[in-house]
Enzyme design. Structure first.
Site: not given
Ligand code: FPP
Length: 242
Positions: A18, A22, A63, A66, A192
């Site tokens: 992940d 960003r 995923s 996604n 998570r």
């Protein structure tokens, strides 16, 4: 590398990669370029896991959820996957790495699916390490798929209700034949599981780092493994019983 005990290595490491978006934003780049940079981390992690002696590395590359990202981003990810498959098969052969996929892969674009199946076929005899790509994967979908197949095999008389135990259920999952993950790493600072390996991670050690995936390097992976090695895995028992 010196902090790692070769006797206590996790057999199976799973990673939620992940933070690509960003990372791109922080560098004033388009999200797709964050994913492209993330592929460099993929290469590094595969190389280090192979060198360290990890048996299975599962990467959450795409995923089920996604698919709902903007079309442009989904296309960029599919393109990267196709490039990765074209560019890395020879390296997988040289490094004795077997490629596997976990997920509803028939949903992938036909051209990508063809490359994926070709790469899996070509590397199927390799035994040095398994690189398992979770693609079009969702843990709940996987459990529902397994239940559907079990019911269908029950109705056709192949299995009886009493045959259904944890081991049988496991054999119907996409990851059938692979050990459960010992260590699950999530980069990017969120704490998570995001629908990843829900059944398989019942006793997995979780490791979270704020490092964004494109910045994740050898030392970050070794630090995660060193942390894992300090944990006591009791599987519901007490220390004295181990
Ligand atoms: C999550 O970051 C990452 C993904 C959805 C895709 C991961 C894909 C790669 C690293 C490249 C393709 C992989 C292979 C094996 C070729 P995010 O976009 O959700 O980041 P954010 O939370 O910062 O927005």
């Amino acid at each position: 590398m010196s902090d790692i005990d070769p006797e206590k290595l996790p057999k199976h490491i799973a990673i939620i990669m992940d933070g690509n978006g960003r990372w791109a934003k922080g560098h004033a780049l388009k999200r797709a370029l964050g994913h492209r940079k993330g592929v460099e981390s993929v290469r590094t992690v595969v190389e280090i896991c192979r060198k360290t002696g990890i048996d299975v590395l599962t990467l959450y590359a795409f995923s089920m959820e996604n698919w709902f990202r903007p079309h442009e981003e989904v296309s960029a990810l599919m393109k990267l996957l196709a490039e990765f498959l074209d560019g890395e098969v020879q390296e997988m052969m040289d490094q004795d790495i077997k490629l596997m996929a976990t997920g509803k892969i028939d949903s992938l674009e036909p051209a990508v699916l063809r490359k994926l199946k070709g790469a899996m076929e070509k590397t199927s005899g390799n035994r040095g390490m398994v690189l398992n790509l979770a693609l079009s994967y969702g843990g709940r979908e996987e459990i529902a798929m397994a239940a559907r197949k079990i019911l269908s095999d029950g109705l056709s008389g192949k299995i009886k209700a009493d045959d259904v135990d944890e081991a049988l259920f496991q054999s119907y999952l996409y990851t059938s034949g692979l050990p459960d993950p010992d260590l699950l790493i999530r980069t990017g600072g969120e704490h998570r599981i995001s629908n990843f390996l829900l059944f398989q991670s019942a006793y997995t050690e979780l490791y979270f780092t704020s490092t964004l995936w494109p910045d994740f390097r050898e030392e970050d992976l070794l630090e995660a493994i060193a942390h894992y090695q300090k944990r006591e895995r009791r599987f519901g028992r007490i220390s004295e019983q181990l």
